[in-house]
Design a protein around this motif. Sequence first.
Motif, PDB file in Angstrom:
ATOM      1  N   ARG A  25      84.709  31.981  17.063  1.00  0.00           N
ATOM      2  CA  ARG A  25      84.401  32.216  18.472  1.00  0.00           C
ATOM      3  C   ARG A  25      84.936  31.042  19.287  1.00  0.00           C
ATOM      4  O   ARG A  25      84.587  29.895  19.039  1.00  0.00           O
TER       5      ARG A  25
ATOM      6  N   LYS B  95      87.881  35.887  19.867  1.00  0.00           N
ATOM      7  CA  LYS B  95      87.734  35.649  18.438  1.00  0.00           C
ATOM      8  C   LYS B  95      89.129  35.515  17.853  1.00  0.00           C
ATOM      9  O   LYS B  95      89.993  36.353  18.098  1.00  0.00           O
TER      10      LYS B  95
ATOM     11  N   ASP C  91      79.775  40.923  26.579  1.00  0.00           N
ATOM     12  CA  ASP C  91      80.566  42.016  26.009  1.00  0.00           C
ATOM     13  C   ASP C  91      80.473  43.240  26.913  1.00  0.00           C
ATOM     14  O   ASP C  91      79.452  43.474  27.562  1.00  0.00           O
TER      15      ASP C  91
ATOM     16  N   ASN D 162      79.328  48.224   9.740  1.00  0.00           N
ATOM     17  CA  ASN D 162      79.733  47.331  10.825  1.00  0.00           C
ATOM     18  C   ASN D 162      78.478  46.727  11.432  1.00  0.00           C
ATOM     19  O   ASN D 162      77.575  47.455  11.851  1.00  0.00           O
ATOM     20  N   LEU D 163      78.385  45.403  11.457  1.00  0.00           N
ATOM     21  CA  LEU D 163      77.260  44.725  12.103  1.00  0.00           C
ATOM     22  C   LEU D 163      77.785  44.051  13.355  1.00  0.00           C
ATOM     23  O   LEU D 163      78.899  43.525  13.364  1.00  0.00           O
TER      24      LEU D 163
ATOM     25  N   THR E  41      75.580  34.907  18.159  1.00  0.00           N
ATOM     26  CA  THR E  41      74.702  33.848  17.648  1.00  0.00           C
ATOM     27  C   THR E  41      73.385  33.825  18.436  1.00  0.00           C
ATOM     28  O   THR E  41      72.316  33.620  17.855  1.00  0.00           O
TER      29      THR E  41
HETATM   30  P1  AMP Z   1      79.378  34.918  17.436  1.00  0.00           P
HETATM   31  O1  AMP Z   1      78.354  34.261  18.288  1.00  0.00           O
HETATM   32  O2  AMP Z   1      80.359  33.969  16.844  1.00  0.00           O
HETATM   33  O3  AMP Z   1      78.743  35.815  16.410  1.00  0.00           O
HETATM   34  O4  AMP Z   1      80.251  35.853  18.393  1.00  0.00           O
HETATM   35  C1  AMP Z   1      79.634  36.908  19.090  1.00  0.00           C
HETATM   36  C2  AMP Z   1      80.671  37.797  19.708  1.00  0.00           C
HETATM   37  O5  AMP Z   1      81.543  38.325  18.696  1.00  0.00           O
HETATM   38  C3  AMP Z   1      80.079  39.021  20.354  1.00  0.00           C
HETATM   39  O6  AMP Z   1      79.595  38.748  21.642  1.00  0.00           O
HETATM   40  C4  AMP Z   1      81.271  39.972  20.362  1.00  0.00           C
HETATM   41  O7  AMP Z   1      82.173  39.664  21.391  1.00  0.00           O
HETATM   42  C5  AMP Z   1      81.928  39.657  19.022  1.00  0.00           C
HETATM   43  N1  AMP Z   1      81.440  40.565  17.965  1.00  0.00           N
HETATM   44  C6  AMP Z   1      80.454  40.344  17.078  1.00  0.00           C
HETATM   45  N2  AMP Z   1      80.333  41.378  16.213  1.00  0.00           N
HETATM   46  C7  AMP Z   1      81.248  42.289  16.568  1.00  0.00           C
HETATM   47  C8  AMP Z   1      81.617  43.597  16.087  1.00  0.00           C
HETATM   48  N3  AMP Z   1      81.036  44.138  15.019  1.00  0.00           N
HETATM   49  N4  AMP Z   1      82.603  44.258  16.741  1.00  0.00           N
HETATM   50  C9  AMP Z   1      83.226  43.704  17.804  1.00  0.00           C
HETATM   51  N5  AMP Z   1      82.937  42.480  18.294  1.00  0.00           N
HETATM   52  C10 AMP Z   1      81.965  41.783  17.694  1.00  0.00           C
END
Ligand code: AMP
Length: 526
Positions: free
Chosen positions: A432, A427, A406, A313-314, A318
């Motif tokens: 996003r 999401k 978060d 899990n990563l 962005t």
């Molecule tokens: P993005 O900028 O599109 O990558 O979205 C970032 C947001 O996606 C983060 O602030 C989290 O809310 C959510 N997110 C990213 N990775 C995870 C993960 N592995 N588990 C849960 N939420 C995640």
Amino acid sequence: MTALLHERVSAAARRWPAAIAIVMRDRRVTYHQLDDASTRLARTLREAGCRDGDRVGLLLPKSIDAIVAMLGVLKARALYVPIDVQNPAPRAARIVDACRPRVILAAASAAPLLAELRAVSPFAAEARVGWLGVPPPAEAQAAGFTQDDVDAQSAAPLSISGEPEARAHILFTSGSTGLPKGVVINHASVAAFLDWALPHFGYQPGDRVSGHAPLHFDLSTFDIYGALSAGAELHLVPPELNLLPGKLARFIRERELVQWFSVPSVMNYMARMDAVRPGDFQALRRVLWCGEVLPTPALIHWMERLPHASFTNLYGPTEATIASSYYRVSGVPSDPAANIPIGKPCGGERLFVLDAEKRPLPPGEIGDLYIAGAGLAAGYWEDAEKTAAAFVPAVDGNGLMYRTGDLAKLREDGEVVFVGRADTQIKSRGYRIELGEIEAALGAIDALQEYAVVAVDRDSFEGATVCCAYAAKPGRELPAAELRTLLSARLPAYMLPTRWAALDGLPKNGNGKIDRRRLQDEVFAT
Ligand code: AMP
């Protein structure tokens, strides 16, 4: 190793010139071809007036050409701005107007979008246009250059004096005020992630890795520069396979992929449709996901069928480049309700769970999650105010930290657990979305008296379901289908609400504000 991304790819091309670099449908390029093609494009861009730090818009569908374009722009010491060709023109225009590109690189298939863009955006109209691949008919061609002009250039490496450009690209994400936010990413931030990730995951030359994410998504940066600096093969997944789990599974199987990396909704969909067979994907060594929560039942489904693969899990936004933390799941979870942690910081990153006064919280207590370290973006494009609000001095006194929005908590063993969002960013199918951006688009529709957009978490593969409640002005008829059409002229398809409620008036709370909780719990409960 150099922090410049295109130099990493050129270095790989010197080591493995004849190796396959990218495969897309029935097209493939070697490292040598990729390096030469991008150098030719860089020369053309410089001749077209591109200078250090200029922006180049990419109106290119997912393709080998799009990656050649990215590398060409970097070699020309400019910044690329991928623009989703699925965007309606008004939204694409907001991105173009914000970044004012010197050149727009376009594919013939994007000619209608570009024509619309040029009609509404002065900056699109002023930009020179470079047509990559087969050009559109002459009457659709705006002033600029074509693939023939690029192909006529020398492939001798460019040498440009002065300091190289630190910034590599700008990725526009949904903005709550209706204006997409441009996250400015430096070469060094991507390079820092790669320096951790490639040895961590054991990338080998010749590895066949997936390129699932759309190229305007942060995750694709890992696919592209991870594969192409390691001498691996990048297998771009055609977007039309996305809703076809059986075909996606066949893709992994037939391409003999070593790595699969996608948003969880795709893996969840594949699990629900039973697309993964026991002992499937024999070449697959690692499965990575990022961007949202992967439901544990889906993880169990994958892990039970693929005992030969590792699962990680990563997590990361962005604004902190690709991923900031990781958690390798060591065995098939026994409890389908188990919450899989987002884990510990990737090399060079720091994670903090803080209270409202920015004091560290003890394990078990929920607080705001902040990220500091090498992956931090250079801020929001030409928006000092938003940048200063989100990137604040780090609590450990070492540079800045990014407020992710978060909510998270620490486990006793130091692993971080994601709890949810502190705001209305969601999401859906891995995208996003700021619900505020949808509301801003609704605000421009005259027939509406009031409206609200809420997300409802249903047990579906797509993640949150976007729901819109609205009331038309007295005497105005506005069926949901019509409202959807009006909205689709302003927003990309993935942002369109999927559930609608036409009401006489929206429910209000004690303060007279729209009661979103009641909309979620009553209007859209089932
Ligand atoms: P993005 O900028 O599109 O990558 O979205 C970032 C947001 O996606 C983060 O602030 C989290 O809310 C959510 N997110 C990213 N990775 C995870 C993960 N592995 N588990 C849960 N939420 C995640």
